[in-house]
Structures are given as C-alpha cells and as structure tokens.
Design a protein around this motif. Structure first.
Motif, PDB file in Angstrom:
ATOM      1  N   PHE A 151       0.845  -1.206   0.000  1.00 33.19           N
ATOM      2  CA  PHE A 151       0.000   0.000   0.000  1.00 33.19           C
ATOM      3  C   PHE A 151       0.877   1.252   0.000  1.00 33.19           C
ATOM      4  N   LEU A 152       1.950   1.240   0.837  1.00 34.91           N
ATOM      5  CA  LEU A 152       2.867   2.378   0.909  1.00 34.91           C
ATOM      6  C   LEU A 152       3.608   2.561  -0.416  1.00 34.91           C
ATOM      7  N   TRP A 190       2.563   1.722  -3.408  1.00 31.24           N
ATOM      8  CA  TRP A 190       1.598   2.269  -4.369  1.00 31.24           C
ATOM      9  C   TRP A 190       1.403   3.780  -4.149  1.00 31.24           C
ATOM     10  N   LEU A 191       1.175   4.181  -2.897  1.00 31.19           N
ATOM     11  CA  LEU A 191       0.861   5.568  -2.573  1.00 31.19           C
ATOM     12  C   LEU A 191       2.070   6.485  -2.760  1.00 31.19           C
ATOM     13  N   VAL A 192       3.243   6.054  -2.275  1.00 28.00           N
ATOM     14  CA  VAL A 192       4.452   6.872  -2.396  1.00 28.00           C
ATOM     15  C   VAL A 192       4.871   6.967  -3.869  1.00 28.00           C
ATOM     16  N   ALA A 197       2.819   6.945  -6.420  1.00 23.42           N
ATOM     17  CA  ALA A 197       1.884   7.900  -7.035  1.00 23.42           C
ATOM     18  C   ALA A 197       2.261   9.327  -6.676  1.00 23.42           C
TER      19      ALA A 197
END
Lengths: 140, 126
Positions: A51-52, A54-56, A58
C-alpha cells in the motif's frame, strides 16, 4: 478441557494460564480464529508495505508509478493482489463476526460454526467479484 | 509479576488499567476500517483505469483524499493495536517484547506519516 495440574506453563510465570493452542481440537471456528490473526498480521506487514509503495509511487511521479504498475500488473503482482484481496475480505468478514460476538450474540456452538463458515463464503465471493471487475475492465 | 499492585503498575508489569481502552479503540477502528476499506476497494474498482493519471486525478479530489487520510489513520492505528496483542501473546521475554513493541510503534507511526504525506502531496498538486 485441561485440569489445573496439566495447564501449560509459558515463560517464567508460575501463574496458571488458560488452555493454549495444543489443547484445542481443530474446528472451523478454531481455524477462523487463527486465520483472523494470520490475515491481520499478513496485512500489517505485507499489505501495508505494498500500500505504501503504491501511494508513495503515485506521489513521487510517473516513472516511480510505472515501476509499481508493471510489477502489480504482472502475473506475480496479480496473484499477490488476488491473495491480499482475499486476506482483506476474510479478515473483514471474521472481524464482523468478532464484533457480533462482542455483543454476546452468536456464541452458541452451532451459531458460532455457521458464522465462521459463512466468513469464507463471503470473502471468496467478494474476492471473485472484485477481481472479475478489475480483470475485465482495467485493461490489465 | 506484580499483577495489579502499585509497584507492579509503576514497573509496567501486570495490569496497567489500560486494557479496556485498547480493546475499545480496536473495535472503534474496526468499524471505521469496515466502512473505509469497502469505500476504498469500491472506488478503485469503479475507476476507469488504475494507471498514474487516473489515480492521481482521483486522489486530488477532496472526496477521495479525505477518506484516504481517515483510512490511513484508522488502519495504521488498528494494526498497531492488533500486532501489539500478537507480540504480547507470543513474546514472553520482557526485553524482546519491549523492543518488538517499540519497533512496531516506529513502523506504524513512520509508515502512517509517509502515507499521509503522499496523499497530501498528491491532493495539493504533486
């Protein structure tokens, strides 16, 4: 059930402990209990890291996201994604079961077993639904 | 072990009278996670694609960024509470238990901060 004399001793404590893993017979509600713990920890350490990423990625920019996207949409990524989706929905379903049991409901043995079995049907159905839509509509 | 005695509480052994708060916060975040993660999965599934421009444009909207921030706080706090119980159940040496819970706190707070920063960076126009 164990008697007081055969209760397991863990660590240095001489205090009596409640019956532990080796005492219980494996049943669907037993398996659901340990599955809840395993799925929770799998998400805390596996899911959270992805999840991290993917988010970082982006937030970093198109190149960083492209690397994540190529791994996530490869066959390994899709298998891990399907697995994590099931893990999420299984933890969610058995979590709802825990919330219901916290109210004092569904603790009777047959209700407990039926509810435990239902969590697997719910998690599998939601996983299939989620990934059918992803694979059919996202061009992966 | 000093269960429930004054000196036991001072040493952090036995009951510290914080169990109910831990239990209740786990349930509060569980209910929040249920709503927020169903929203999260449904939102990703309903996006036209999951590529960079689509995801970034989605997260720039307050209706996506705000629930994402709430999700991060709720999920990271929930797993921090859950893994703490996992550690306490299986690690019985006080020193390794303390170190493991310390590491867990750094992981949860550090990871949560990185996730919040990433969402804010996108939302405010990365």
């Amino acid at each position: 059930m164990a008697t007081a004399t055969t209760r397991p001793r863990v660590g240095q404590s001489a205090r009596p402990l409640s019956p532990h893993l080796s005492i219980w017979k494996w049943r669907v509600h037993t398996i659901t209990s340990i599955t809840h713990r395993i799925t929770g920890n799998a998400m805390a350490f596996g899911g959270v890291v992805l999840f991290l990423w993917w988010l970082v990625a982006a937030a970093t920019g198109p190149e960083a996201y492209a690397l994540f996207y190529s791994v996530a949409t490869g066959w390994v990524g899709v298998v891990v994604g399907i697995g994590l989706t099931w893990v999420l929905f299984q933890h969610m379903a058995s979590g709802v079961r825990h919330l219901v049991m916290d109210t004092g409901a569904a603790l009777e043995i047959n209700a407990s077993k039926t509810f435990a079995t239902a969590t697997y049907f719910v998690s599998l159905a939601l996983t299939l639904l989620t990934w059918a839509v992803i694979l059919l509509t996202k061009g992966i | 072990m000093g269960t429930g005695t004054e000196i036991g509480r001072v040493r952090g052994l036995g009951s510290a009278k914080s169990g109910v708060g831990h239990w209740w916060h786990q349930r509060v975040t569980a209910v929040a996670n249920l709503a927020l993660l169903l929203w999260f999965v449904a939102s990703l599934v309903r996006l036209p694609a999951l590529d960079y421009p689509t995801v970034v444009l989605w997260l720039r909207q307050p209706v996506a960024a705000i629930p994402m921030l709430l999700l991060i706080v709720s999920v990271f706090y929930h797993f921090r509470l859950g893994v703490q119980v996992f550690i306490e159940d299986y690690l019985h040496h006080e020193g390794s238990k303390l170190l493991a819970i310390l590491a867990l706190n750094f992981y949860a707070v550090g990871g949560g901060a990185a996730a919040v920063f990433a969402v804010l960076k996108i939302a405010f126009g990365a």
